[in-house]
Motif scaffolding. Structure first.
Motif, PDB file in Angstrom:
ATOM      1  N   ALA A  37      44.813  21.760   2.446  1.00  9.65           N
ATOM      2  CA  ALA A  37      46.187  21.763   2.978  1.00  9.65           C
ATOM      3  C   ALA A  37      46.276  22.355   4.379  1.00  9.65           C
ATOM      4  CB  ALA A  37      47.124  22.498   2.023  1.00  9.65           C
ATOM      5  N   PRO A  38      45.693  23.531   4.653  1.00 13.49           N
ATOM      6  CA  PRO A  38      45.911  24.180   5.960  1.00 13.49           C
ATOM      7  C   PRO A  38      44.867  23.852   7.020  1.00 13.49           C
ATOM      8  CG  PRO A  38      44.851  25.738   4.500  1.00 13.49           C
ATOM      9  CD  PRO A  38      45.042  24.465   3.702  1.00 13.49           C
ATOM     10  N   CYS A  39      43.899  22.972   6.747  1.00 15.75           N
ATOM     11  CA  CYS A  39      42.750  22.794   7.635  1.00 15.75           C
ATOM     12  C   CYS A  39      43.121  22.466   9.076  1.00 15.75           C
ATOM     13  CB  CYS A  39      41.820  21.722   7.087  1.00 15.75           C
ATOM     14  SG  CYS A  39      42.624  20.126   6.787  1.00 15.75           S
ATOM     15  N   ALA A  40      44.243  21.785   9.294  1.00 18.34           N
ATOM     16  CA  ALA A  40      44.623  21.386  10.653  1.00 18.34           C
ATOM     17  C   ALA A  40      45.454  22.434  11.369  1.00 18.34           C
ATOM     18  CB  ALA A  40      45.410  20.068  10.608  1.00 18.34           C
ATOM     19  N   PHE A  41      45.896  23.456  10.652  1.00 13.33           N
ATOM     20  CA  PHE A  41      46.903  24.364  11.210  1.00 13.33           C
ATOM     21  C   PHE A  41      46.426  25.801  11.398  1.00 13.33           C
ATOM     22  CE2 PHE A  41      49.060  21.160   8.543  1.00 13.33           C
ATOM     23  CZ  PHE A  41      49.769  20.494   9.529  1.00 13.33           C
ATOM     24  N   VAL A  42      45.168  26.109  11.015  1.00 10.63           N
ATOM     25  CA  VAL A  42      44.705  27.493  11.070  1.00 10.63           C
ATOM     26  C   VAL A  42      43.465  27.613  11.948  1.00 10.63           C
ATOM     27  CG1 VAL A  42      45.629  28.004   8.772  1.00 10.63           C
ATOM     28  CG2 VAL A  42      43.259  27.232   8.994  1.00 10.63           C
ATOM     29  N   SER A  43      43.179  28.833  12.364  1.00  9.02           N
ATOM     30  CA  SER A  43      41.976  29.106  13.155  1.00  9.02           C
ATOM     31  C   SER A  43      40.763  29.200  12.246  1.00  9.02           C
ATOM     32  CB  SER A  43      42.145  30.429  13.915  1.00  9.02           C
ATOM     33  OG  SER A  43      42.176  31.517  12.997  1.00  9.02           O
ATOM     34  N   SER A  44      39.586  29.263  12.847  1.00  5.55           N
ATOM     35  CA  SER A  44      38.355  29.329  12.066  1.00  5.55           C
ATOM     36  C   SER A  44      38.275  30.618  11.246  1.00  5.55           C
ATOM     37  CB  SER A  44      37.137  29.211  12.978  1.00  5.55           C
ATOM     38  OG  SER A  44      37.088  30.288  13.905  1.00  5.55           O
ATOM     39  N   PHE A  45      38.811  31.723  11.786  1.00  5.20           N
ATOM     40  CA  PHE A  45      38.794  32.983  11.038  1.00  5.20           C
ATOM     41  C   PHE A  45      39.570  32.845   9.738  1.00  5.20           C
ATOM     42  CE2 PHE A  45      40.987  36.866   9.795  1.00  5.20           C
ATOM     43  CZ  PHE A  45      39.913  37.729   9.604  1.00  5.20           C
ATOM     44  N   TRP A  46      40.792  32.285   9.831  1.00  9.22           N
ATOM     45  CA  TRP A  46      41.602  32.144   8.621  1.00  9.22           C
ATOM     46  C   TRP A  46      40.991  31.118   7.676  1.00  9.22           C
ATOM     47  CZ3 TRP A  46      44.069  36.106   7.533  1.00  9.22           C
ATOM     48  CH2 TRP A  46      44.849  36.806   8.451  1.00  9.22           C
ATOM     49  N   ALA A  47      40.326  30.104   8.201  1.00  8.29           N
ATOM     50  CA  ALA A  47      39.655  29.140   7.334  1.00  8.29           C
ATOM     51  C   ALA A  47      38.583  29.827   6.500  1.00  8.29           C
ATOM     52  CB  ALA A  47      39.038  28.020   8.160  1.00  8.29           C
ATOM     53  N   PHE A  48      37.779  30.683   7.142  1.00  4.08           N
ATOM     54  CA  PHE A  48      36.748  31.414   6.420  1.00  4.08           C
ATOM     55  C   PHE A  48      37.377  32.351   5.396  1.00  4.08           C
ATOM     56  CE2 PHE A  48      33.474  34.610   5.721  1.00  4.08           C
ATOM     57  CZ  PHE A  48      32.316  33.850   5.647  1.00  4.08           C
ATOM     58  N   PHE A  49      38.467  33.002   5.780  1.00  2.00           N
ATOM     59  CA  PHE A  49      39.156  33.927   4.872  1.00  2.00           C
ATOM     60  C   PHE A  49      39.729  33.189   3.663  1.00  2.00           C
ATOM     61  CE2 PHE A  49      43.084  35.987   3.462  1.00  2.00           C
ATOM     62  CZ  PHE A  49      42.618  37.265   3.150  1.00  2.00           C
ATOM     63  N   ILE A  50      40.357  32.043   3.910  1.00  2.00           N
ATOM     64  CA  ILE A  50      40.931  31.260   2.812  1.00  2.00           C
ATOM     65  C   ILE A  50      39.847  30.858   1.824  1.00  2.00           C
ATOM     66  CG2 ILE A  50      42.008  29.028   2.264  1.00  2.00           C
ATOM     67  CD1 ILE A  50      43.556  29.359   4.966  1.00  2.00           C
ATOM     68  N   GLY A  51      38.698  30.421   2.341  1.00  2.00           N
ATOM     69  CA  GLY A  51      37.586  30.069   1.468  1.00  2.00           C
ATOM     70  C   GLY A  51      37.047  31.268   0.699  1.00  2.00           C
ATOM     71  N   ALA A  52      36.990  32.436   1.345  1.00  2.00           N
ATOM     72  CA  ALA A  52      36.489  33.641   0.680  1.00  2.00           C
ATOM     73  C   ALA A  52      37.376  34.027  -0.499  1.00  2.00           C
ATOM     74  CB  ALA A  52      36.401  34.785   1.686  1.00  2.00           C
ATOM     75  N   VAL A  53      38.679  33.985  -0.281  1.00  2.00           N
ATOM     76  CA  VAL A  53      39.608  34.275  -1.375  1.00  2.00           C
ATOM     77  C   VAL A  53      39.411  33.277  -2.510  1.00  2.00           C
ATOM     78  CG1 VAL A  53      42.044  34.357  -2.029  1.00  2.00           C
ATOM     79  CG2 VAL A  53      41.301  35.370   0.125  1.00  2.00           C
ATOM     80  N   SER A  54      39.192  32.013  -2.160  1.00  2.00           N
ATOM     81  CA  SER A  54      38.994  30.981  -3.173  1.00  2.00           C
ATOM     82  C   SER A  54      37.760  31.252  -4.015  1.00  2.00           C
ATOM     83  CB  SER A  54      38.846  29.612  -2.503  1.00  2.00           C
ATOM     84  OG  SER A  54      39.988  29.272  -1.784  1.00  2.00           O
ATOM     85  N   GLY A  55      36.685  31.717  -3.374  1.00  2.00           N
ATOM     86  CA  GLY A  55      35.457  31.982  -4.100  1.00  2.00           C
ATOM     87  C   GLY A  55      35.630  33.032  -5.178  1.00  2.00           C
ATOM     88  N   VAL A  56      36.409  34.061  -4.892  1.00  2.00           N
ATOM     89  CA  VAL A  56      36.695  35.096  -5.894  1.00  2.00           C
ATOM     90  C   VAL A  56      37.719  34.592  -6.899  1.00  2.00           C
ATOM     91  CG1 VAL A  56      37.604  37.423  -6.234  1.00  2.00           C
ATOM     92  CG2 VAL A  56      36.120  36.934  -4.269  1.00  2.00           C
ATOM     93  N   LEU A  57      38.743  33.901  -6.388  1.00  2.00           N
ATOM     94  CA  LEU A  57      39.833  33.446  -7.239  1.00  2.00           C
ATOM     95  C   LEU A  57      39.352  32.483  -8.314  1.00  2.00           C
ATOM     96  CD1 LEU A  57      42.896  33.497  -7.730  1.00  2.00           C
ATOM     97  CD2 LEU A  57      43.127  31.657  -6.041  1.00  2.00           C
ATOM     98  N   VAL A  58      38.419  31.591  -7.966  1.00  2.00           N
ATOM     99  CA  VAL A  58      37.963  30.621  -8.959  1.00  2.00           C
ATOM    100  C   VAL A  58      37.185  31.299 -10.079  1.00  2.00           C
ATOM    101  CG1 VAL A  58      35.754  30.032  -7.834  1.00  2.00           C
ATOM    102  CG2 VAL A  58      36.948  28.323  -9.220  1.00  2.00           C
ATOM    103  N   CYS A  59      36.425  32.332  -9.755  1.00  2.00           N
ATOM    104  CA  CYS A  59      35.698  33.069 -10.793  1.00  2.00           C
ATOM    105  C   CYS A  59      36.664  33.779 -11.733  1.00  2.00           C
ATOM    106  CB  CYS A  59      34.745  34.074 -10.153  1.00  2.00           C
ATOM    107  SG  CYS A  59      33.463  33.354  -9.118  1.00  2.00           S
ATOM    108  N   TRP A  60      37.631  34.467 -11.136  1.00  2.00           N
ATOM    109  CA  TRP A  60      38.615  35.166 -11.958  1.00  2.00           C
ATOM    110  C   TRP A  60      39.429  34.198 -12.806  1.00  2.00           C
ATOM    111  CZ3 TRP A  60      43.925  34.703 -11.986  1.00  2.00           C
ATOM    112  CH2 TRP A  60      44.610  35.629 -12.777  1.00  2.00           C
ATOM    113  N   ALA A  61      39.889  33.112 -12.183  1.00  2.00           N
ATOM    114  CA  ALA A  61      40.751  32.159 -12.880  1.00  2.00           C
ATOM    115  C   ALA A  61      40.008  31.480 -14.027  1.00  2.00           C
ATOM    116  CB  ALA A  61      41.280  31.113 -11.900  1.00  2.00           C
ATOM    117  N   ALA A  62      38.736  31.131 -13.829  1.00  2.00           N
ATOM    118  CA  ALA A  62      37.972  30.466 -14.879  1.00  2.00           C
ATOM    119  C   ALA A  62      37.872  31.344 -16.121  1.00  2.00           C
ATOM    120  CB  ALA A  62      36.582  30.100 -14.366  1.00  2.00           C
TER     121      ALA A  62
END
Length: 559
Positions: free
Chosen positions: A391-416
């Motif tokens: 969703a946000p790939c066109a609207f954010v900087s590279s720093f926030w892209a890395f941050f969004i992915g980092a949160v996802s990596g933890v979130l998917v483990c917790w959510a599963a």
């Protein structure tokens, strides 16, 4: 006399076939009655005379092509208007080729999803799981061609990147509070009539493969106990109804996209490439289906504790993840619908970075918490990062892209773990956590981190897209509204569909079939015959023929 199971199966197929035929006749008749074919395009200008061949080789390519290649009435002497027409035609051609090419990449993601889901399920069910992933492409495409595309894009309006064609100009709307709320499109059924157009066909291909991605997601969460006949009917339901309706609200000019124009909420609900429209729709549908189906035999103990049921082929799942990561370069950059939009460079790099951080942070989370990094969760971490950045790939900087992915990596483990142990929903491949939970995180992150460098005029609103941290609080509100709407509508519609089908026909295979494996009883063939032995014809027909005691199904084998 036929047994009850045989009668139910027969009637379920008769009813399904009757519904499909009825839709074809009713919708097809209406289309051809109300939508006359457009007049043929005016003949193009005479082709330019071929340029004389170069007298010398041109290894650098700098001398190849010139004024003689411009289409003109007088070869080699184009007027200013002819040059402008030629340039405009080439711009649209570049955009159409870009959109088609990226659509081809997204189509290849079907192979990646098939490998991930099949690798993460047991060997006795591989033919069944793989064939669901294979056939959803054909079933979904057919349903989307019949009416899904029309409901989705029938009221879109002009496609500016593809020549500004305004052929998709019929949206069903209601008026509330003095505002128009678009609910679904009404043009483009069967791609007939005036929608017989190159730009419309290009858009159809690109949007169809997105829809098919959403339709594939539930096949993983519902694997190893889902009747193939029920899956077939579901494929038409999602491609012809639930996905197109929500997709219209976001991408087809519907009411969620107009929250900015109607109520001043940023640019309306913004989802650049499908965190909500594709992934959250697929994940929430998977949640409803898995809840109705119930867990696999042996998944939970009497005290409610969960037992691990590992997949049979981790390398297959890893290969599928890499194919998906590659295909995502079509998924996200292709959503510009314009090869001439150079923001595709930012989109592509952001996509890569989020996938990397998702995998890294999932690895470390599992390593720290459980002592081992867990290959399956590293794969799901990368996929979660890709889902969230969509969703946000066109609207954010590279720093926030890395941050969004980092949160996802933890979130998917917790959510599963939460979905499996607290909600007690059995999802063999983690599709709900990957696509549903991180799809929601993706659209919300857009409302937080969009930095205002891109998106001027998006959804008809002047100015660029800004998130909460960049002064755009109203954009975050629009993202919340879209996320809640997606969950309520998709979960409600999907649960009603699955529950009704289950009550009338039954969605789940018998315990005997589940214990033996679905490959032979449901598909007629083993996925690995050299390991599991040949399937007999009688065995492949399942309950439709009486069996002797010697043909009864064997107890579950460890595979």
């Amino acid at each position: 006399m036929k047994d009850l199971g045989s009668i139910v199966r027969t009637w379920s197929w008769r009813i399904a076939a009757a519904l499909v035929v009825a839709c074809l006749l009713a919708v097809g008749g209406w289309v051809f009655a109300q939508d006359k074919p457009a007049a043929p395009a005016a003949p193009s200008a005479p082709a330019a005379a071929p340029a004389p061949p170069p007298s010398k080789p041109d290894p650098a390519g700098t001398a190849t092509g010139g004024i003689g290649d411009v289409t003109a009435k007088t070869a080699g002497k184009p007027t200013l208007e002819e040059v402008a027409d030629f340039a405009g035609h080439n711009r649209v051609s570049i955009n159409i080729m870009w959109t088609l090419f990226t659509g081809f990449l997204v189509m290849f993601m079907q192979a990646g999803l098939a490998l991930v889901e099949t690798g993460f399920t047991r060997a006795k069910n591989v033919a069944h799981t793989m064939m669901m992933n294979f056939m959803i492409y054909a079933i979904g495409m057919t349903g989307y061609w019949i009416m899904g595309f029309a409901l989705h894009m029938g009221g879109l309006g002009a496609i500016s990147t593809m020549g500004g064609t305004g052929l998709l100009d019929s949206e069903f709307t209601i008026s509330l509070f003095g505002k128009d709320f678009g609910l679904f499109g009404m043009k483009g059924f069967f791609l007939a009539g005036s929608t017989y157009d190159v730009a419309v066909f290009t858009l159809f291909l690109f949007q169809m493969v997105f829809m098919d991605t959403a339709a594939t997601i539930p096949t993983g969460a519902m694997a190893e106990r889902w009747k193939f006949s029920s899956f077939v009917v579901f494929g038409f339901f999602l491609s012809m109804f639930s996905y197109p309706i929500f997709a219209n609200w976001v991408w087809g000019g519907g009411w969620l996209s107009q929250l900015g124009k109607n109520f001043g909420l940023g640019h309306g609900h913004v989802d650049f490439a499908g965190s909500s429209v594709v992934h959250m729709v697929g994940g929430v549908t998977a949640l409803a289906g898995a809840m109705v189906l119930g867990p696999r035999i042996g998944k939970y103990n009497k005290d409610g504790s969960a037992n691990p049921i590992p997949g049979h082929n981790i390398p297959m799942g890893v290969l599928g993840c890499f194919i998906l990561a590659f295909g995502w370069f079509g998924f996200n950059p292709g959503s510009t619908l314009a090869g001439s939009d150079l923001r595709i460079a930012v989109v592509a790099v952001n996509t890569m970075l989020a996938s990397a951080s998702g995998a890294i942070f999932a690895m470390f989370y599992m390593w720290i918490k459980y002592g081992k990094p867990d290959p399956s969760m590293m794969v799901n971490g990368m996929l979660a990062g890709l889902v969230a950045i969509t969703a946000p790939c066109a609207f954010v900087s590279s720093f926030w892209a890395f941050f969004i992915g980092a949160v996802s990596g933890v979130l998917v483990c917790w959510a599963a773990v939460f979905i499996e142990t607290v909600m007690r929903v059995d999802d063999p491949v983690g599709a709900i956590a990957v696509h549903g939970v991180n799809g929601a995180w993706g659209v919300l992150s857009l409302g937080l981190f969009s930095d205002g460098t891109y998106g001027d005029g998006f959804n008809g609103v002047e100015g660029t897209v800004r998130g909460l941290f960049y002064g755009g609080a109203s954009q975050f509100v629009a993202q919340i509204i879209g996320t809640v709407t997606c969950f309520v509508f998709i979960f409600g519609a999907s649960w009603v569909f699955f529950k009704a089908y289950d009550v009338v026909f039954g969605m789940r295979v018998s315990p005997e079939v589940e214990m033996e494996g679905l490959d032979v009883p449901e598909m007629g063939a083993h996925g690995y015959p050299e390991v599991q032995g040949p399937a007999t014809l009688v065995h492949a027909l399942g309950a439709s023929m009486p069996k002797s005691p010697a043909m009864t199904m064997a107890p579950e084998r460890s595979r």
